[in-house]
Design a protein around this motif. Sequence first.
Motif, PDB file in Angstrom:
ATOM      1  N   UNK A 186       1.123  17.667  -1.216  1.00  0.00           N
ATOM      2  CA  UNK A 186       1.511  16.600  -1.306  1.00  0.00           C
ATOM      3  C   UNK A 186       1.920  16.020   0.601  1.00  0.00           C
ATOM      4  N   UNK A 187       1.235  15.097   1.353  1.00  0.00           N
ATOM      5  CA  UNK A 187       0.995  14.651   2.423  1.00  0.00           C
ATOM      6  C   UNK A 187       2.261  14.162   2.935  1.00  0.00           C
ATOM      7  N   UNK A 188       2.166  12.499   2.302  1.00  0.00           N
ATOM      8  CA  UNK A 188       3.025  11.906   2.637  1.00  0.00           C
ATOM      9  C   UNK A 188       3.120  10.313   1.963  1.00  0.00           C
ATOM     10  N   UNK A 189       4.010  10.358   2.228  1.00  0.00           N
ATOM     11  CA  UNK A 189       4.311   8.826   1.033  1.00  0.00           C
ATOM     12  C   UNK A 189       4.692   8.184   1.993  1.00  0.00           C
ATOM     13  N   UNK A 190       3.630   6.917   1.577  1.00  0.00           N
ATOM     14  CA  UNK A 190       3.410   5.763   2.822  1.00  0.00           C
ATOM     15  C   UNK A 190       4.500   4.408   1.405  1.00  0.00           C
ATOM     16  N   UNK A 191       5.014   3.411   2.011  1.00  0.00           N
ATOM     17  CA  UNK A 191       5.877   2.584   1.547  1.00  0.00           C
ATOM     18  C   UNK A 191       5.597   1.394   2.084  1.00  0.00           C
ATOM     19  N   UNK A 192       5.057   0.006   1.712  1.00  0.00           N
ATOM     20  CA  UNK A 192       4.090  -0.689   1.925  1.00  0.00           C
ATOM     21  C   UNK A 192       5.780  -1.755   1.647  1.00  0.00           C
TER      22      UNK A 192
ATOM     23  N   UNK B  62       9.526  -4.081  -0.707  1.00  0.00           N
ATOM     24  CA  UNK B  62       9.888  -3.640  -1.881  1.00  0.00           C
ATOM     25  C   UNK B  62       8.975  -4.996  -2.851  1.00  0.00           C
ATOM     26  N   UNK B  63       8.363  -6.089  -2.749  1.00  0.00           N
ATOM     27  CA  UNK B  63       8.083  -6.831  -3.258  1.00  0.00           C
ATOM     28  C   UNK B  63       6.791  -6.358  -4.074  1.00  0.00           C
ATOM     29  N   UNK B  64       6.394  -6.955  -5.184  1.00  0.00           N
ATOM     30  CA  UNK B  64       5.339  -6.008  -6.234  1.00  0.00           C
ATOM     31  C   UNK B  64       4.211  -6.472  -5.752  1.00  0.00           C
ATOM     32  N   UNK B  65       3.053  -5.423  -5.753  1.00  0.00           N
ATOM     33  CA  UNK B  65       2.102  -6.547  -5.221  1.00  0.00           C
ATOM     34  C   UNK B  65       1.426  -5.716  -6.072  1.00  0.00           C
ATOM     35  N   UNK B  66      -0.115  -6.287  -6.336  1.00  0.00           N
ATOM     36  CA  UNK B  66      -1.314  -5.508  -6.997  1.00  0.00           C
ATOM     37  C   UNK B  66      -2.500  -5.095  -6.393  1.00  0.00           C
ATOM     38  N   UNK B  67      -2.626  -3.866  -6.393  1.00  0.00           N
ATOM     39  CA  UNK B  67      -3.275  -3.242  -5.362  1.00  0.00           C
ATOM     40  C   UNK B  67      -4.757  -3.420  -5.480  1.00  0.00           C
ATOM     41  N   UNK B  68      -5.485  -4.278  -4.198  1.00  0.00           N
ATOM     42  CA  UNK B  68      -6.888  -5.388  -5.099  1.00  0.00           C
ATOM     43  C   UNK B  68      -8.008  -3.939  -4.692  1.00  0.00           C
ATOM     44  N   UNK B  69      -7.875  -3.298  -3.479  1.00  0.00           N
ATOM     45  CA  UNK B  69      -8.769  -2.112  -2.234  1.00  0.00           C
ATOM     46  C   UNK B  69      -7.968  -1.123  -2.086  1.00  0.00           C
ATOM     47  N   UNK B  70      -8.475   0.033  -1.589  1.00  0.00           N
ATOM     48  CA  UNK B  70      -7.762   0.904  -0.194  1.00  0.00           C
ATOM     49  C   UNK B  70      -9.006   1.848   0.378  1.00  0.00           C
ATOM     50  N   UNK B  71      -8.838   2.487   1.106  1.00  0.00           N
ATOM     51  CA  UNK B  71      -9.874   2.679   1.903  1.00  0.00           C
ATOM     52  C   UNK B  71      -9.389   3.698   3.192  1.00  0.00           C
ATOM     53  N   UNK B  72      -9.863   5.032   3.741  1.00  0.00           N
ATOM     54  CA  UNK B  72      -9.985   5.668   5.006  1.00  0.00           C
ATOM     55  C   UNK B  72     -11.243   5.566   5.474  1.00  0.00           C
ATOM     56  N   UNK B  73     -10.675   5.555   7.020  1.00  0.00           N
ATOM     57  CA  UNK B  73     -12.023   6.000   8.215  1.00  0.00           C
ATOM     58  C   UNK B  73     -12.247   7.318   8.284  1.00  0.00           C
ATOM     59  N   UNK B  74     -13.839   6.411   8.634  1.00  0.00           N
ATOM     60  CA  UNK B  74     -14.543   7.798   8.439  1.00  0.00           C
ATOM     61  C   UNK B  74     -13.547   8.866   9.206  1.00  0.00           C
TER      62      UNK B  74
ATOM     63  N   UNK C 105      -2.456 -11.234  -0.567  1.00  0.00           N
ATOM     64  CA  UNK C 105      -3.515 -11.097   0.517  1.00  0.00           C
ATOM     65  C   UNK C 105      -2.679 -10.924   1.913  1.00  0.00           C
ATOM     66  N   UNK C 106      -2.722  -9.704   1.804  1.00  0.00           N
ATOM     67  CA  UNK C 106      -1.887  -8.509   2.644  1.00  0.00           C
ATOM     68  C   UNK C 106      -2.978  -7.168   2.890  1.00  0.00           C
ATOM     69  N   UNK C 107      -2.638  -6.717   4.011  1.00  0.00           N
ATOM     70  CA  UNK C 107      -3.755  -5.257   4.154  1.00  0.00           C
ATOM     71  C   UNK C 107      -3.092  -4.777   5.037  1.00  0.00           C
ATOM     72  N   UNK C 108      -2.773  -3.396   4.579  1.00  0.00           N
ATOM     73  CA  UNK C 108      -1.293  -2.498   5.142  1.00  0.00           C
ATOM     74  C   UNK C 108      -1.949  -1.569   6.014  1.00  0.00           C
TER      75      UNK C 108
ATOM     76  N   UNK D  36     -10.602   9.332   8.792  1.00  0.00           N
ATOM     77  CA  UNK D  36      -9.395  10.284   8.337  1.00  0.00           C
ATOM     78  C   UNK D  36      -8.395   9.873   8.456  1.00  0.00           C
ATOM     79  N   UNK D  37      -8.576   9.166   9.546  1.00  0.00           N
ATOM     80  CA  UNK D  37      -7.100   8.732  10.128  1.00  0.00           C
ATOM     81  C   UNK D  37      -6.389   7.915  10.350  1.00  0.00           C
ATOM     82  N   UNK D  38      -6.769   7.269   9.223  1.00  0.00           N
ATOM     83  CA  UNK D  38      -6.375   5.678   8.970  1.00  0.00           C
ATOM     84  C   UNK D  38      -6.143   5.404   7.708  1.00  0.00           C
ATOM     85  N   UNK D  39      -5.399   4.710   7.720  1.00  0.00           N
ATOM     86  CA  UNK D  39      -5.387   4.418   5.689  1.00  0.00           C
ATOM     87  C   UNK D  39      -5.639   2.074   5.336  1.00  0.00           C
ATOM     88  N   UNK D  40      -5.787   1.530   4.419  1.00  0.00           N
ATOM     89  CA  UNK D  40      -5.523   1.022   5.103  1.00  0.00           C
ATOM     90  C   UNK D  40      -5.927   0.155   3.249  1.00  0.00           C
TER      91      UNK D  40
END
Length: 121
Positions: free
Chosen positions: A75-81, A83-95, A107-110, A97-101
């Motif tokens: 386990x490397x990290x716990x990332x926190x979005x 406190x409101x509940x949200x359904x994750x629509x999509x997740x991806x790494x950059x080529x 309607x938000x992207x973190x 692997x230094x960023x995660x979206x």
Amino acid sequence: MWTSKPHRREVAVDEDSDGEGLVAHFPAHASEPVAAMTFDPSGTLLLTACRLGHNFHVFRVMAHPVCSSQGALHHLYTLHRGDTTATVQDMCFTQDSRWVAVSTLRGTTHVFPVTPYGGKL
């Protein structure tokens, strides 16, 4: 550049399986089911999302070259979005692997920084 993600697939793990080809079997989120997951382009980092869309865990997956039961998971990290509940629509790494979206149905992207080897961001 962000990686494109193939269509989601469901995988069932049979408790009676002999583990052939299994790299790791672990609870990604202790108190909640996993709602989404994706690998980075190299296949060594795994990002998982909890059902409520609050927490995301980044794991380094290290498969054993000979015996799948000897693989390791860190386990490397716990990332926190938020406190409101949200359904994750999509997740991806950059080529690289230094960023995660992470995008939600709210309607938000973190965007989170990630150091692929762990340590401070």
